[in-house]
Design an enzyme around this catalytic site. Structure first.
Site, PDB file in Angstrom:
ATOM      1  N   CYS A   4      32.422  22.183  80.049  1.00 39.05           N
ATOM      2  CA  CYS A   4      32.442  23.022  81.245  1.00 39.05           C
ATOM      3  C   CYS A   4      31.043  23.599  81.490  1.00 39.05           C
ATOM      4  CB  CYS A   4      33.463  24.144  81.052  1.00 39.05           C
ATOM      5  SG  CYS A   4      33.395  25.355  82.373  1.00 39.05           S
ATOM      6  N   CYS A   7      30.921  27.436  81.315  1.00 36.45           N
ATOM      7  CA  CYS A   7      30.978  27.927  79.922  1.00 36.45           C
ATOM      8  C   CYS A   7      29.607  27.765  79.272  1.00 36.45           C
ATOM      9  CB  CYS A   7      32.035  27.177  79.111  1.00 36.45           C
ATOM     10  SG  CYS A   7      33.723  27.743  79.387  1.00 36.45           S
ATOM     11  N   ASP A  30      23.593  30.861  92.897  1.00 38.05           N
ATOM     12  CA  ASP A  30      24.075  29.495  93.134  1.00 38.05           C
ATOM     13  C   ASP A  30      22.871  28.561  93.327  1.00 38.05           C
ATOM     14  OD1 ASP A  30      27.037  28.276  94.292  1.00 38.05           O
ATOM     15  OD2 ASP A  30      25.220  27.111  94.642  1.00 38.05           O
ATOM     16  N   HIS A  46      37.049  31.154  79.657  1.00 36.99           N
ATOM     17  CA  HIS A  46      37.343  30.019  80.534  1.00 36.99           C
ATOM     18  C   HIS A  46      38.740  30.108  81.139  1.00 36.99           C
ATOM     19  CE1 HIS A  46      37.034  25.930  82.157  1.00 36.99           C
ATOM     20  NE2 HIS A  46      38.354  25.946  81.982  1.00 36.99           N
ATOM     21  N   ASN A  86      37.175  29.074  95.725  1.00 31.39           N
ATOM     22  CA  ASN A  86      37.809  27.802  96.070  1.00 31.39           C
ATOM     23  C   ASN A  86      38.752  27.416  94.939  1.00 31.39           C
ATOM     24  OD1 ASN A  86      36.295  27.462  98.473  1.00 31.39           O
ATOM     25  ND2 ASN A  86      34.538  26.789  97.264  1.00 31.39           N
ATOM     26  N   THR A  94      34.771  22.335  92.961  1.00 32.09           N
ATOM     27  CA  THR A  94      34.045  21.289  92.215  1.00 32.09           C
ATOM     28  C   THR A  94      33.842  21.655  90.756  1.00 32.09           C
ATOM     29  OG1 THR A  94      31.917  22.215  92.898  1.00 32.09           O
ATOM     30  CG2 THR A  94      32.821  20.438  94.261  1.00 32.09           C
ATOM     31  N   HIS A  97      35.964  26.058  86.472  1.00 33.98           N
ATOM     32  CA  HIS A  97      35.907  27.322  85.718  1.00 33.98           C
ATOM     33  C   HIS A  97      35.954  28.380  86.810  1.00 33.98           C
ATOM     34  CE1 HIS A  97      33.986  29.914  82.328  1.00 33.98           C
ATOM     35  NE2 HIS A  97      34.161  30.731  83.375  1.00 33.98           N
ATOM     36  N   HIS A  99      35.535  30.977  89.480  1.00 33.38           N
ATOM     37  CA  HIS A  99      34.326  31.676  89.930  1.00 33.38           C
ATOM     38  C   HIS A  99      34.541  32.217  91.331  1.00 33.38           C
ATOM     39  CE1 HIS A  99      33.961  27.400  91.037  1.00 33.38           C
ATOM     40  NE2 HIS A  99      33.306  27.818  92.114  1.00 33.38           N
ATOM     41  N   HIS A 101      32.392  33.271  94.746  1.00 35.35           N
ATOM     42  CA  HIS A 101      31.129  33.217  95.475  1.00 35.35           C
ATOM     43  C   HIS A 101      30.943  34.566  96.172  1.00 35.35           C
ATOM     44  CE1 HIS A 101      30.852  28.661  95.552  1.00 35.35           C
ATOM     45  NE2 HIS A 101      32.151  28.803  95.330  1.00 35.35           N
TER      46      HIS A 101
HETATM   47  P1  AMP Z   1      33.002  25.329  94.065  1.00 35.12           P
HETATM   48  O1  AMP Z   1      32.914  24.276  95.132  1.00 35.12           O
HETATM   49  O2  AMP Z   1      33.673  26.581  94.545  1.00 35.12           O
HETATM   50  O3  AMP Z   1      33.596  24.793  92.774  1.00 35.12           O
HETATM   51  O4  AMP Z   1      31.514  25.792  93.805  1.00 35.12           O
HETATM   52  C1  AMP Z   1      30.741  25.431  92.727  1.00 35.12           C
HETATM   53  C2  AMP Z   1      29.379  26.008  93.002  1.00 35.12           C
HETATM   54  O5  AMP Z   1      28.626  25.949  91.813  1.00 35.12           O
HETATM   55  C3  AMP Z   1      28.579  25.272  94.085  1.00 35.12           C
HETATM   56  O6  AMP Z   1      28.234  26.204  95.115  1.00 35.12           O
HETATM   57  C4  AMP Z   1      27.344  24.753  93.330  1.00 35.12           C
HETATM   58  O7  AMP Z   1      26.178  24.819  94.127  1.00 35.12           O
HETATM   59  C5  AMP Z   1      27.278  25.707  92.162  1.00 35.12           C
HETATM   60  N1  AMP Z   1      26.653  25.185  90.946  1.00 35.12           N
HETATM   61  C6  AMP Z   1      26.935  24.021  90.308  1.00 35.12           C
HETATM   62  N2  AMP Z   1      26.202  23.901  89.188  1.00 35.12           N
HETATM   63  C7  AMP Z   1      25.442  25.029  89.115  1.00 35.12           C
HETATM   64  C8  AMP Z   1      24.460  25.519  88.196  1.00 35.12           C
HETATM   65  N3  AMP Z   1      24.112  24.828  87.093  1.00 35.12           N
HETATM   66  N4  AMP Z   1      23.867  26.722  88.451  1.00 35.12           N
HETATM   67  C9  AMP Z   1      24.200  27.426  89.554  1.00 35.12           C
HETATM   68  N5  AMP Z   1      25.130  27.025  90.458  1.00 35.12           N
HETATM   69  C10 AMP Z   1      25.723  25.844  90.251  1.00 35.12           C
HETATM   70 ZN    ZN Z   2      34.451  27.095  81.440  1.00 36.53          ZN
END
Ligand code: AMP
Ligand code: ZN
Length: 113
Positions: A4, A7, A30, A46, A86, A94, A97, A99, A101
């Site tokens: 993950c 994580c 982000d 997690h 989301n 995507t 884990h 989160h 925004h």
């Molecule tokens: P979601 O579509 O809600 O799952 O959003 C995942 C978010 O994580 C997206 O806005 C990506 O730009 C962001 N993201 C993915 N990998 C990283 C990373 N290593 N550091 C910061 N943001 C990330």
């Molecule tokens: Zn995780």
């Protein structure tokens, strides 16, 4: 969780631009910002998504929301913000884990989807 990304960020194994951190939660910028200021807040514990919240874990989520105003201020957001999570394929989640925004730093669009 072994594979993950978030994580790994929480464990310091993948670098991030941290905005706020304590023993339970981490907030970081982000990588692909969708607003002038775009921060992600995660529980260090997690959970895949909102679907995983139970009576046993809801205090972790309440704690995130108690701290969102602090995190928004730390990120430099001054005039309002939007919080989005989301959950699942139709919402285009995507990273699996949980989160949140936090989007702000300028006037946002009126539409959510
Ligand atoms: P979601 O579509 O809600 O799952 O959003 C995942 C978010 O994580 C997206 O806005 C990506 O730009 C962001 N993201 C993915 N990998 C990283 C990373 N290593 N550091 C910061 N943001 C990330
Ligand atoms: Zn995780």
């Amino acid at each position: 969780m072994e594979n993950c990304v978030f994580c790994k960020i929480a464990a310091g194994l993948i670098p991030s631009t941290k905005v706020y951190e304590d023993d339970k939660i981490l907030a970081f910028k982000d990588l692909n910002p969708q607003a002038p200021i775009h921060v992600l807040v995660i529980p260090k514990m997690h959970m895949d998504s909102l679907e995983d919240i139970t009576e046993d874990t809801s205090a972790e989520i309440a704690y995130i929301f108690e701290n969102i105003p602090v995190i928004a201020a730390c990120a430099g957001i001054r005039n309002g913000y939007r919080v989005v999570s989301n959950c699942g394929p139709d919402a285009c989640q995507t990273i699996h884990h949980l989160h949140f925004h936090i989007l702000g730093g300028g006037k946002l669009g009126e539409k959510l989807a």
